[in-house]
Design a protein around this motif. Sequence first.
Motif, PDB file in Angstrom:
ATOM      1  N   MET A   1     -35.248  -6.063  27.608  1.00  0.00           N
ATOM      2  CA  MET A   1     -36.233  -4.888  26.368  1.00  0.00           C
ATOM      3  C   MET A   1     -35.846  -6.191  25.535  1.00  0.00           C
ATOM      4  N   LYS A   2     -36.084  -6.510  24.338  1.00  0.00           N
ATOM      5  CA  LYS A   2     -35.625  -7.331  23.227  1.00  0.00           C
ATOM      6  C   LYS A   2     -34.817  -6.094  22.119  1.00  0.00           C
ATOM      7  N   GLU A   3     -34.032  -6.523  21.235  1.00  0.00           N
ATOM      8  CA  GLU A   3     -33.085  -5.632  20.745  1.00  0.00           C
ATOM      9  C   GLU A   3     -34.296  -4.955  19.507  1.00  0.00           C
ATOM     10  N   ILE A   4     -33.718  -3.907  18.874  1.00  0.00           N
ATOM     11  CA  ILE A   4     -34.731  -3.145  17.935  1.00  0.00           C
ATOM     12  C   ILE A   4     -34.237  -3.815  16.953  1.00  0.00           C
ATOM     13  N   ASP A   5     -34.218  -4.019  15.461  1.00  0.00           N
ATOM     14  CA  ASP A   5     -33.536  -4.160  14.246  1.00  0.00           C
ATOM     15  C   ASP A   5     -33.610  -2.906  13.222  1.00  0.00           C
ATOM     16  N   ILE A   6     -32.896  -2.388  12.796  1.00  0.00           N
ATOM     17  CA  ILE A   6     -33.335  -1.976  11.246  1.00  0.00           C
ATOM     18  C   ILE A   6     -32.473  -3.019   9.550  1.00  0.00           C
ATOM     19  N   ARG A   7     -33.505  -2.823   9.371  1.00  0.00           N
ATOM     20  CA  ARG A   7     -33.204  -3.716   8.195  1.00  0.00           C
ATOM     21  C   ARG A   7     -34.000  -3.534   6.660  1.00  0.00           C
ATOM     22  N   PRO A   8     -33.982  -3.585   5.563  1.00  0.00           N
ATOM     23  CA  PRO A   8     -34.335  -3.444   4.336  1.00  0.00           C
ATOM     24  C   PRO A   8     -36.062  -4.039   4.755  1.00  0.00           C
ATOM     25  N   ALA A   9     -36.458  -3.046   4.547  1.00  0.00           N
ATOM     26  CA  ALA A   9     -37.416  -3.768   3.998  1.00  0.00           C
ATOM     27  C   ALA A   9     -38.164  -4.574   2.976  1.00  0.00           C
ATOM     28  N   THR A  10     -39.447  -5.461   3.631  1.00  0.00           N
ATOM     29  CA  THR A  10     -39.422  -6.817   2.327  1.00  0.00           C
ATOM     30  C   THR A  10     -41.058  -6.312   2.562  1.00  0.00           C
ATOM     31  N   LYS A  11     -41.519  -7.241   1.683  1.00  0.00           N
ATOM     32  CA  LYS A  11     -43.163  -7.375   0.577  1.00  0.00           C
ATOM     33  C   LYS A  11     -43.769  -7.932   1.869  1.00  0.00           C
ATOM     34  N   ALA A  12     -43.341  -8.711   2.598  1.00  0.00           N
ATOM     35  CA  ALA A  12     -43.490  -9.073   3.526  1.00  0.00           C
ATOM     36  C   ALA A  12     -43.841  -8.609   5.126  1.00  0.00           C
ATOM     37  N   LEU A  64     -41.795  -1.065  13.978  1.00  0.00           N
ATOM     38  CA  LEU A  64     -42.024  -0.283  14.859  1.00  0.00           C
ATOM     39  C   LEU A  64     -41.830   0.710  13.893  1.00  0.00           C
ATOM     40  N   GLY A  65     -41.514   1.113  13.352  1.00  0.00           N
ATOM     41  CA  GLY A  65     -41.529   1.734  12.116  1.00  0.00           C
ATOM     42  C   GLY A  65     -40.752   2.323  10.932  1.00  0.00           C
ATOM     43  N   MET A  66     -40.749   2.824   9.488  1.00  0.00           N
ATOM     44  CA  MET A  66     -40.154   3.056   8.275  1.00  0.00           C
ATOM     45  C   MET A  66     -39.354   3.740   8.523  1.00  0.00           C
ATOM     46  N   TYR A  67     -38.824   4.027   7.284  1.00  0.00           N
ATOM     47  CA  TYR A  67     -38.320   5.141   6.422  1.00  0.00           C
ATOM     48  C   TYR A  67     -38.233   4.678   4.971  1.00  0.00           C
ATOM     49  N   LYS A  68     -38.051   5.510   3.996  1.00  0.00           N
ATOM     50  CA  LYS A  68     -37.678   5.775   2.774  1.00  0.00           C
ATOM     51  C   LYS A  68     -36.892   7.196   2.092  1.00  0.00           C
ATOM     52  N   LEU A  69     -35.961   5.949   1.482  1.00  0.00           N
ATOM     53  CA  LEU A  69     -34.337   7.054   1.016  1.00  0.00           C
ATOM     54  C   LEU A  69     -34.704   6.756  -0.542  1.00  0.00           C
ATOM     55  N   MET A  86     -42.129   7.071   8.827  1.00  0.00           N
ATOM     56  CA  MET A  86     -42.773   6.938   9.683  1.00  0.00           C
ATOM     57  C   MET A  86     -42.421   6.392  11.277  1.00  0.00           C
ATOM     58  N   VAL A  87     -43.426   6.841  12.587  1.00  0.00           N
ATOM     59  CA  VAL A  87     -42.870   5.803  13.452  1.00  0.00           C
ATOM     60  C   VAL A  87     -44.735   5.193  13.739  1.00  0.00           C
ATOM     61  N   ASP A  88     -44.346   3.561  14.455  1.00  0.00           N
ATOM     62  CA  ASP A  88     -46.149   3.682  15.051  1.00  0.00           C
ATOM     63  C   ASP A  88     -46.159   3.840  16.123  1.00  0.00           C
ATOM     64  N   GLN A  92     -44.165   5.391  19.631  1.00  0.00           N
ATOM     65  CA  GLN A  92     -43.376   7.470  19.886  1.00  0.00           C
ATOM     66  C   GLN A  92     -42.874   7.765  20.719  1.00  0.00           C
ATOM     67  N   GLY A  93     -42.135   8.076  21.021  1.00  0.00           N
ATOM     68  CA  GLY A  93     -41.511   8.835  22.209  1.00  0.00           C
ATOM     69  C   GLY A  93     -40.727   7.624  23.162  1.00  0.00           C
ATOM     70  N   VAL A  94     -39.766   6.475  22.813  1.00  0.00           N
ATOM     71  CA  VAL A  94     -38.860   6.058  22.992  1.00  0.00           C
ATOM     72  C   VAL A  94     -37.490   5.939  22.320  1.00  0.00           C
ATOM     73  N   GLY A  95     -37.816   6.572  20.907  1.00  0.00           N
ATOM     74  CA  GLY A  95     -35.913   6.382  20.538  1.00  0.00           C
ATOM     75  C   GLY A  95     -36.046   5.895  19.460  1.00  0.00           C
ATOM     76  N   VAL A  96     -36.998   5.251  18.949  1.00  0.00           N
ATOM     77  CA  VAL A  96     -37.683   4.912  17.295  1.00  0.00           C
ATOM     78  C   VAL A  96     -37.346   5.311  16.285  1.00  0.00           C
ATOM     79  N   GLY A  97     -37.799   6.753  16.162  1.00  0.00           N
ATOM     80  CA  GLY A  97     -37.726   7.622  15.126  1.00  0.00           C
ATOM     81  C   GLY A  97     -36.196   8.363  15.048  1.00  0.00           C
ATOM     82  N   ARG A  98     -35.196   7.936  17.107  1.00  0.00           N
ATOM     83  CA  ARG A  98     -33.989   9.067  16.438  1.00  0.00           C
ATOM     84  C   ARG A  98     -32.887   8.108  15.838  1.00  0.00           C
ATOM     85  N   MET A  99     -33.304   5.889  16.214  1.00  0.00           N
ATOM     86  CA  MET A  99     -32.734   5.736  15.463  1.00  0.00           C
ATOM     87  C   MET A  99     -33.025   5.246  14.033  1.00  0.00           C
TER      88      MET A  99
END
Length: 172
Positions: A1-12, A64-69, A86-88, A92-99
């Motif tokens: 499984m590929k790694e999930i990276d959480i990073r700042p959102a960009t316009k792209a 996979l998803g996003m959040y705003k602070l 919001m999670v695609d 959903q159901g695989v831990g993206v929201g928790r991450m």
Amino acid sequence: MKEIDIRPATKADFEAMWSIFHTLVANGDSYPFDADTTRETCHDYWFGQGVQSFVAAMGDERLLGMYKLIPNQVGHGAHVANASFMVDPAAQGVGVGRMLGVHCLHEARRAGYLAMQFNFVVSTNLAAVTLWKKLGFTVVGTLPMAYRHAQLGYVDAYVMHQLLSDPMQWPE
């Protein structure tokens, strides 16, 4: 499984963010936006003044998803953070929201917030309510029949809150 990276959102990232946003608000079961919310409104929501947005991505392939602070209030209430997630549906159901939630709590503390409050968690969104409770939030208020659910009619919404540090250590 590929790694999930959480990073700042960009316009792209916006096209993928718009797709997730549009899909979720169209369901009418967990977000207050109307199904016909515009792209511009969505863009302002995620990239507006003072908004810090982050995305969870699997490499360069898939968002996979996003959040705003943001501050929950201005001025004397700005020490309390607010966030939206919001999670695609396909992720959903695989831990993206928790991450995303864990990342958000870390970022909120790093940014100097002393507490976090969610103003409007739809009571029938059991996945969200359960996740936030597991991550240390408590329901501090119930807004009776505050949400018009597309299938269930009027349902309650919760205000959920968590202190991010010991109030005895807060600055004066």
